[in-house]
Design a protein around this motif. Structure first.
Motif, short mmCIF file in Angstrom:
data_model
loop_
_atom_site.label_atom_id
_atom_site.label_comp_id
_atom_site.label_asym_id
_atom_site.label_seq_id
_atom_site.Cartn_x
_atom_site.Cartn_y
_atom_site.Cartn_z
N UNK A 83 1.22 -1.44 -0.05
CA UNK A 83 -0.27 0.19 -0.04
C UNK A 83 0.89 1.14 0.17
N UNK A 91 6.10 12.24 2.08
CA UNK A 91 6.35 13.53 0.22
C UNK A 91 5.80 14.93 2.09
N UNK A 92 5.91 15.06 2.95
CA UNK A 92 5.98 15.59 3.59
C UNK A 92 7.19 16.80 3.47
N UNK A 93 7.37 18.29 4.14
CA UNK A 93 8.65 19.27 3.94
C UNK A 93 9.65 18.67 5.00
N UNK A 252 12.42 4.15 -0.26
CA UNK A 252 11.79 5.03 -0.45
C UNK A 252 12.29 6.30 -1.66
N UNK A 253 12.65 5.67 -2.67
CA UNK A 253 13.39 6.29 -3.76
C UNK A 253 13.17 4.85 -5.23
N UNK A 254 12.17 5.37 -6.72
CA UNK A 254 13.09 4.16 -7.29
C UNK A 254 13.29 4.72 -8.04
N UNK B 18 15.35 2.83 -15.33
CA UNK B 18 15.66 1.99 -14.18
C UNK B 18 16.71 0.81 -14.24
N UNK B 60 7.75 14.95 -8.54
CA UNK B 60 7.87 15.11 -6.84
C UNK B 60 8.24 14.34 -6.24
N UNK B 61 9.84 13.94 -6.87
CA UNK B 61 10.77 13.94 -5.59
C UNK B 61 10.51 12.04 -5.30
N UNK B 62 9.87 11.89 -6.28
CA UNK B 62 9.92 10.03 -5.46
C UNK B 62 10.56 8.53 -6.22
N UNK B 63 11.44 9.54 -7.94
CA UNK B 63 12.22 8.81 -7.86
C UNK B 63 13.40 9.72 -8.30
N UNK B 64 14.29 8.93 -8.56
CA UNK B 64 15.85 9.60 -8.87
C UNK B 64 15.87 9.63 -10.18
N UNK B 80 14.56 18.66 -2.56
CA UNK B 80 13.65 17.74 -2.66
C UNK B 80 13.09 18.57 -1.37
N UNK B 84 9.34 20.53 -2.39
CA UNK B 84 7.35 19.33 -1.63
C UNK B 84 6.89 20.21 -1.45
N UNK B 89 0.76 15.19 -4.13
CA UNK B 89 0.42 14.42 -5.40
C UNK B 89 -0.74 13.55 -5.39
N UNK B 93 -2.09 4.40 -7.08
CA UNK B 93 -2.74 3.54 -6.10
C UNK B 93 -2.96 4.58 -4.75
#
Ligand SMILES: Nc1ncnc2c1ncn2[C@@H]1O[C@H](COP(=O)(O)OP(=O)(O)O)[C@@H](O)[C@H]1O
Ligand SMILES: [Mg+2]
Lengths: 254, 322
Positions: A83, A91-93, A252-254, B18, B60-64, B80, B84, B89, B93
């Motif tokens: 989930x 996403x918090x600053x 935390x990152x992909x 990736x 949105x900083x979640x993917x490098x 970042x 943020x 976002x 999901x």
């Protein structure tokens, strides 16, 4: 800073909401150990009453470790599960490393509460068999502090490595061995007949936790020197926090 | 508006590869470049696997980021924490906090952003009302339906008043009614000034909602323009299909002269003929008149609007959905 406090408040709110569950989870294990080893067995003459003394530092260490690991590893592996509930907090600053630090603080807090519960339980159940000499309260607090951090750091490391459906496996294959092979129910020096084991378990932070508590609570029992247990715990905190932080960031990152 | 508006997102050659293992890589985004204007609803339209989520992830900083740059309100996305603060976002999901109630999902989110207590309580109240969730505010979100969760995630995203709102496939998996409702909310938000970047693989959604659309496939932007201009890129454009029992030559001649493009195709079937004529609905009266003049029966007249799907087929030779 505001963000950090808000993250803590979120976790505390969730914890308090499940307070009965939390107390059961944290208190059951120390209660059973204190009751069986400190009261039942001595009462029926299976162990000497002095065993209670030997045991208490170990119970303290094991209870804290268990609480710290559960308090971090389980929520984390769920947060990172299918989930990805943690996303909103990512996403918090705030820097991601601060999110990790917040988790460590939460785990440490829970370990302290567990540790704090052991003393009254021991006093209530097995005080007649107990003779504690606190050599120094400052050192006792230093150990409580370090063991709390080490347990949370262990939990962070495990929580980022292990997927949610493997948690039972983690307890069976990592936590239980750590506790049983952690000089918990026997002093480390007593292992001198099994040198290979005595050597191997030095990688287990539990050894330094239990032996450290021995040195401040039951100094009469042979224990590893304070300097070494403090250094051992420091090393565990630094190494495990480092691994946990890297694992967390990787997830935390992909 | 596109010409003079101020760009709030600037993407300059953004790229993501990736690494699956040491010798397998996926080039999910291959150096895209575009900008989004303040106040705009901008759409990324493309099939599954096109690289939409990856693009949003990078912004949105979640993917490098593998290579390239992007700026949000002038701030590099590598900064970042600063980025943020500016964005929100709504992911593909459901990632609501299941340990919290609907209302707490909003108030804690605002707390993470340092929104003062009075402001966040008021804002939560407003947004719950706007999203039609007032009655369920104290329920845990575990039991929320897809549409409710989606609306709550939008409410949550708005709690800290972001400069840019990212919506990733916001209506995928929703029933038609929830979808319509969500479209209305998106338009309502935009009308109050909210910049929105959304992704979708529904061409009707992109067409209906977006001021401008980037069509994306295999990590590349194939075309970028307003929906109207994009559809004009399709050769042929709108057409009218005329189904007749038979097609006398005189009728075909008249139809051919009706517009400079005339009849584009004639398909003869067993008991009928289908004539396709270039053009929109303005031609229908003329066509009917011609049919009556030649005493021909009509089985059906069908106006065929060019869609973004047609453009996608034109650009890639494939359909948007499988
Ligand atoms: N975390 C990931 N690891 C490896 N490959 C990924 C990852 N996320 C997406 N991909 C791949 O990148 C490509 C683009 O995916 P995505 O950005 O999710 O597309 P879309 O959102 O347009 O469906 C796909 O081929 C997908 O399999
Ligand atoms: Mg996607």
């Amino acid at each position: 800073m505001k963000t950090f406090v808000a993250l803590l408040q979120r976790d505390v709110t969730v914890l308090i909401r499940d307070l009965p569950e939390f107390v059961m989870r944290i208190a059951m294990q120390p209660f059973l150990f204190v009751f069986v080893f400190g009261y039942v067995l001595p009462s029926i003459g299976q162990v000497k009453s002095s065993y209670a003394n030997l045991l208490l530092p170990g119970i303290l260490a094991a209870s804290m470790m268990m609480a710290g690991v559960q308090g971090t590893a389980i929520p984390l592996s769920q947060d990172f599960g299918a989930i990805k509930e943690i996303e909103d907090r990512l996403m918090a600053p705030i820097r991601i490393s601060m999110v990790v630090l917040e988790k460590i603080v939460m785990g440490t807090l829970q370990a302290w509460i567990a540790g704090g519960l052991v003393f009254p339980l021991a006093w209530a159940i097995m005080r007649s068999n107990l003779s504690l000499h606190v050599t120094s309260f400052s050192y006792l607090f230093l150990y409580l502090f370090l063991v709390g951090l080490a347990s949370a750091a262990t939990g962070i490391t495990l929580g980022t490595i292990i997927s949610p459906f493997k948690i039972p496996l983690m307890f069976a294959t990592i936590i239980i061995p750590m506790i049983f092979l952690g000089a918990t129910y026997y002093p480390w020096h007593a292992l001198s007949n099994v040198v290979w084991l005595q050597t191997i378990i030095l990688i287990n932070p539990m050894v330094y936790a239990a032996e450290g508590f021995r040195s401040v609570l039951t100094p009469g029992i042979p224990h590893i020197r304070m300097l070494f247990t403090i250094l051992g715990l420091f090393a565990a905190v630094i190494i495990l926090s480092g691994i946990g932080l890297r694992g967390f960031i990787k997830r935390a990152y992909s | 508006m596109a010409e003079q508006a101020e760009a709030i997102i600037d993407i300059e050659g953004l790229k993501k590869t990736y690494t699956l293992d040491s010798h397998r890589h996926v080039e999910a985004v291959k150096g895209i470049k575009f900008s989004v204007n303040a106040g705009e609803i901008f759409g990324l339209l493309g099939p599954n696997g096109a690289g939409k989520t990856t693009t949003i992830g990078m912004l949105t900083t979640r993917v490098k980021v593998t290579a390239g740059d992007a700026f949000i309100a002038g701030i590099n996305i590598r900064d970042e924490v600063a980025v943020k603060r500016l964005i929100a976002v709504v992911p593909q999901q459901n990632n609501l906090d299941r340990s919290l109630t609907a209302r707490e999902n909003l108030t804690f989110h605002a707390k993470y952003f340092g929104v003062p207590k009075q402001v966040r309580e008021k804002k939560a109240e407003e947004l719950l009302k706007m999203m039609g969730l007032k009655g369920r505010q104290d329920d845990y979100v575990r039991a929320f339906s897809g549409g409710m969760a989606q609306r709550l995630m939008i409410a949550r995203a708005l709690m800290h008043e972001p400069k840019v709102l990212f919506l990733d496939e916001a209506t995928t998996g929703l029933d038609p009614q929830s979808r319509r409702l969500l479209w209305d909310k998106v338009r309502e938000l935009n009308e109050s000034g909210q910049t929105i970047l959304l992704t979708t693989h529904y061409m009707d959604e992109a067409d209906e909602l977006c001021h401008r659309i980037a069509i994306i496939d295999h990590g590349e932007v194939l075309a970028l323009d307003t929906p109207h201009n994009l559809k004009r890129m399709v050769p042929g454009g709108n057409r009218i299909d005329l189904e007749l029992p038979e097609a006398p030559d005189r009728l075909v001649d008249i139809l051919r002269g009706i517009d400079r493009t005339g009849v584009i195709s004639r398909r003869d079937e067993e008991d009928r003929v289908i004539l396709s004529v270039h053009g929109g609905q303005g031609l229908i009266p003329g066509i009917i008149k011609a049919v009556q003049e030649t005493n021909t029966d009509i089985l059906s007249v069908q106006l065929h609007h060019v869609t973004l799907e047609d453009l996608f087929i034109h650009l890639t030779g494939r359909r948007l959905r499988d």
